[in-house]
Write a protein that holds these residues in place. Structure first.
Motif, mmCIF file in Angstrom:
data_model
loop_
_atom_site.group_PDB
_atom_site.id
_atom_site.type_symbol
_atom_site.label_atom_id
_atom_site.label_comp_id
_atom_site.label_asym_id
_atom_site.label_seq_id
_atom_site.Cartn_x
_atom_site.Cartn_y
_atom_site.Cartn_z
ATOM 1 N N UNK A 80 0.542 -1.283 0.047
ATOM 2 C CA UNK A 80 0.047 0.034 0.137
ATOM 3 C C UNK A 80 0.874 1.025 0.498
ATOM 4 N N UNK A 81 0.203 2.098 -1.309
ATOM 5 C CA UNK A 81 1.414 3.404 -1.036
ATOM 6 C C UNK A 81 0.353 4.119 -1.121
ATOM 7 N N UNK A 82 0.496 5.799 0.282
ATOM 8 C CA UNK A 82 0.342 6.718 0.243
ATOM 9 C C UNK A 82 1.022 7.818 -0.092
ATOM 10 N N UNK A 83 0.273 8.863 -1.007
ATOM 11 C CA UNK A 83 1.163 10.132 -1.566
ATOM 12 C C UNK A 83 0.557 11.422 -1.451
ATOM 13 N N UNK A 84 1.288 12.291 -0.836
ATOM 14 C CA UNK A 84 0.966 13.371 0.208
ATOM 15 C C UNK A 84 1.312 14.589 -0.733
ATOM 16 N N UNK A 85 0.697 14.976 -2.025
ATOM 17 C CA UNK A 85 1.277 16.051 -2.687
ATOM 18 C C UNK A 85 1.778 17.315 -2.146
ATOM 19 N N UNK A 86 2.895 18.109 -2.049
ATOM 20 C CA UNK A 86 3.011 19.108 -0.863
ATOM 21 C C UNK A 86 2.710 20.367 -2.130
ATOM 22 N N UNK A 87 2.167 20.027 -3.318
ATOM 23 C CA UNK A 87 2.360 20.858 -4.625
ATOM 24 C C UNK A 87 0.658 21.314 -4.336
ATOM 25 N N UNK A 88 -0.207 22.031 -5.787
ATOM 26 C CA UNK A 88 -1.125 22.206 -6.446
ATOM 27 C C UNK A 88 -1.271 21.766 -7.445
ATOM 28 N N UNK A 89 -0.326 21.636 -8.358
ATOM 29 C CA UNK A 89 -0.353 20.585 -8.811
ATOM 30 C C UNK A 89 -0.721 19.637 -9.595
ATOM 31 N N UNK A 90 -1.592 19.233 -10.244
ATOM 32 C CA UNK A 90 -2.572 17.539 -10.533
ATOM 33 C C UNK A 90 -1.836 16.820 -10.173
ATOM 34 N N UNK A 91 -1.940 15.589 -9.364
ATOM 35 C CA UNK A 91 -0.939 14.546 -9.691
ATOM 36 C C UNK A 91 -1.892 13.050 -10.616
ATOM 37 N N UNK A 92 -0.128 12.710 -11.291
ATOM 38 C CA UNK A 92 -0.278 11.564 -12.177
ATOM 39 C C UNK A 92 0.192 10.629 -11.567
#
Length: 203
Positions: A80-92
Motif C-alpha cells: 500500500x502506498x499513500x502519496x501526499x503532494x505538497x504542491x497544487x498541480x494535478x497528480x499523475x
C-alpha cells in the motif's frame, strides 16, 4: 555505520571511511518525529529503500511533481502506498497509489515508524519518505551536532562524529566562496590525516 559511512543514491550504495559535508545551507524544517525515526522508517529516497517495503505500507510526501515517479516505483514493491503532494498541480500516479490532499503533522511510533499523522487522519504505515529538493545535514547524518542551525566543527573542520568533516556555508556565516574554498582545503587535509592515522593504528 560504526567504522564507516554509507551513502544511498540513484539505486547505488557507496561506502567510505571518511566523509566531507559541503552541502550548503537548507531551509527545510523537519517534521516532529522525522529526525527521531531517521533510518528506522524515515527515509529520503524511495527508489533506494523500496525493496525494504515489499508487502508493507509506505507514505510518500512529495514536494514537487517529479517525485510522482518514486511513488509509482514504490507501488511496485509495497502493498500500500499513500502519496501526499505538497504542491497544487494535478497528480499523475499509478491507480494503486492513494493520493491524500492532506497536510503532514508528525511521524509517530516506538522503536520504529508506526503512524503518519495528518491534519485530518492517522495512517498506519511502516515507512515515511520525505522527498524534498533539499534536506538539512542533520537529517542526512544521524547524530551530527548542530549549533545555530549549522554544523558544529572545530578549526580542523572536524564534526562530533569521527571521520566526518564539514565545510562551507553549512558550518556558518559568512557565506562567501573564498571562505568555503579555504575550509574545503582544511577539511580535505584533515580527512587525509584521519585516514593516515587509522592506517597507522591498524598496523
Amino acid at each position: 555505520m560504526g567504522e564507516y559511512f554509507a551513502l544511498q543514491g540513484n539505486g547505488t550504495n557507496y561506502e567510505a571511511q571518511t566523509v566531507i559535508l559541503a552541502t550548503g545551507v537548507s531551509t527545510a524544517k523537519a517534521y516532529p518525529g522525522e529526525e527521531q525515526f531517521l533510518g528506522r522508517g524515515v527515509s529520503y529516497c524511495a527508489t533506494c529503500d523500496a525493496p525494504l517495503y515489499r508487502g508493507k505500507t509506505a507514505a510518500i510526501i512529495g514536494f514537487s511533481p517529479k517525485e510522482e515517479a518514486e511513488a509509482d516505483f514504490m507501488a511496485e514493491m509495497a502493498d500500500k502506498v499513500y502519496y501526499i503532494p505538497m504542491y497544487e498541480a494535478d497528480v499523475n500516479v499509478a491507480d494503486s497509489v492513494e493520493v491524500l490532499r492532506e497536510k503532514p503533522v508528525s511521524v509517530e511510533g516506538s522503536l520504529k515508524v508506526q503512524e503518519l499523522v495528518t491534519d485530518r487522519n492517522r495512517y498506519d504505515v511502516d515507512g515515511v519518505f520525505f522527498l524534498r529538493e533539499s534536506v538539512s545535514p542533520a537529517q542526512l547524518v544521524p547524530g551530527l551536532k548542530i549549533e545555530d542551525n549549522h554544523i558544529a566543527v572545530d578549526r580542523q573542520m572536524r564534526t562530533n562524529l569521527a571521520g566526518c568533516f564539514a565545510c562551507g556555508d553549512a558550518v556558518g556565516a559568512p557565506y562567501q566562496y573564498i571562505k568555503s574554498a579555504g575550509e574545503g582545503n582544511v577539511a580535505a587535509l584533515s580527512a587525509v590525516a584521519y585516514l593516515a592515522e587509522k592506517k597507522r593504528l591498524s598496523k
